[in-house]
Scaffold this motif. Structure first.
Motif, short mmCIF file in Angstrom:
data_model
loop_
_atom_site.label_atom_id
_atom_site.label_comp_id
_atom_site.label_asym_id
_atom_site.label_seq_id
_atom_site.Cartn_x
_atom_site.Cartn_y
_atom_site.Cartn_z
N CYS A 120 0.85 -1.19 0.00
CA CYS A 120 0.00 0.00 0.00
C CYS A 120 0.88 1.24 0.00
O CYS A 120 0.98 1.90 -1.01
CB CYS A 120 -0.95 0.00 1.20
N CYS A 123 0.49 5.19 4.09
CA CYS A 123 0.83 5.71 5.42
C CYS A 123 2.26 5.30 5.78
O CYS A 123 2.73 4.25 5.34
CB CYS A 123 -0.11 5.14 6.47
N CYS A 126 1.42 1.28 8.67
CA CYS A 126 0.06 0.76 8.45
C CYS A 126 -0.59 0.36 9.77
O CYS A 126 0.09 -0.11 10.68
CB CYS A 126 0.12 -0.45 7.51
N THR A 127 -1.89 0.52 9.85
CA THR A 127 -2.64 0.15 11.06
C THR A 127 -2.87 -1.35 11.17
O THR A 127 -3.31 -1.83 12.21
CB THR A 127 -4.01 0.83 11.05
N CYS A 133 -8.20 0.39 8.54
CA CYS A 133 -7.44 1.19 7.57
C CYS A 133 -7.84 2.66 7.70
O CYS A 133 -9.01 2.99 7.86
CB CYS A 133 -7.77 0.68 6.17
N ARG A 134 -6.84 3.53 7.62
CA ARG A 134 -7.11 4.97 7.74
C ARG A 134 -7.85 5.53 6.51
O ARG A 134 -8.57 6.50 6.60
CB ARG A 134 -5.80 5.75 7.89
S1 SF4 Z 1 -3.78 2.08 6.97
FE1 SF4 Z 1 -4.77 1.67 5.00
S2 SF4 Z 1 -4.08 3.36 3.69
FE2 SF4 Z 1 -2.66 3.32 5.44
S3 SF4 Z 1 -0.94 1.98 4.78
FE3 SF4 Z 1 -2.46 0.67 5.83
S4 SF4 Z 1 -3.72 -0.15 4.17
FE4 SF4 Z 1 -2.66 1.64 3.36
#
Ligand code: SF4
Length: 179
Positions: A120, A123, A126-127, A133-134
């Motif tokens: 991805c 960010c 990542c969460t 997901c943000r």
């Molecule tokens: S939180 Fe969502 S948008 Fe951010 S890195 Fe993880 S998967 Fe990607």
């Protein structure tokens, strides 16, 4: 949207594109197993990759709920076949192509699914897996993580997979219905 596709793809910065029927696309456990080997070091690291995207059956069902798969690519030049730094930069630049396409299609589509190259990277951290997901509206599932043989898909879409010596080509896909 299909009537304006040429302009949309040019603005997004795509190199080539083609449309296939998602029902003719193979979603393969074999490709998923390549993810599990974790060469890209993204397996189990983001919401865009397996196992977060679901099983191969779930990915197939999700993708095949749409009528069209628009496959798109961008080709990047390398200094030579050992130019891993440029490959890394190209991976990020291709994600930007997918993000631009995402913005371009928003005025036309209310429901669609965008797949892009691995990982991805939106960010810094990542969460996954502790928090949601943000940016769930902006995250693009990994096309390889969905179990798709990208080389086969390129052939099906009438696109080049290898596009010359000292180049690398990345692929994404937009799944949508004619609205
Ligand atoms: S939180 Fe969502 S948008 Fe951010 S890195 Fe993880 S998967 Fe990607």
């Amino acid at each position: 949207m299909i009537d304006n596709l040429n302009e949309i793809m040019t603005r997004a910065g795509a190199f080539q594109y083609g449309i296939v029927d998602p029902k003719n696309v193979e979603f393969s456990e074999e490709v998923r197993k390549m993810c599990e080997v974790n060469t890209c070091r993204q397996y189990g690291k983001t919401w865009a990759c397996p196992p977060a995207v679901g099983t191969i059956d779930e990915c197939r069902t999700r993708a095949q709920s749409y009528a069209y798969m628009l496959v798109f690519s961008q080709k990047f030049d390398l200094e030579d076949s050992y130019d891993f730094e440029s490959v890394g930069t190209a991976m990020k630049d291709f994600k930007a192509v997918a993000s631009r396409l995402d913005e371009e299609v928003k005025p036309y589509l209310t429901n669609y699914l965008m797949l892009s190259n691995e990982g991805c990277g939106k960010c810094e951290s990542c969460t996954y897996p502790d928090n949601p997901c943000r940016f769930p509206d902006k995250v693009h599932g990994s096309i390889e993580g969905y179990g798709i043989f990208v080389s086969n898909l390129a052939t099906q879409a009438g696109m080049g997979y290898n596009n010359g010596k000292d180049t690398v080509t990345f692929f994404g896909a937009l799944l949508f219905n004619d609205e």
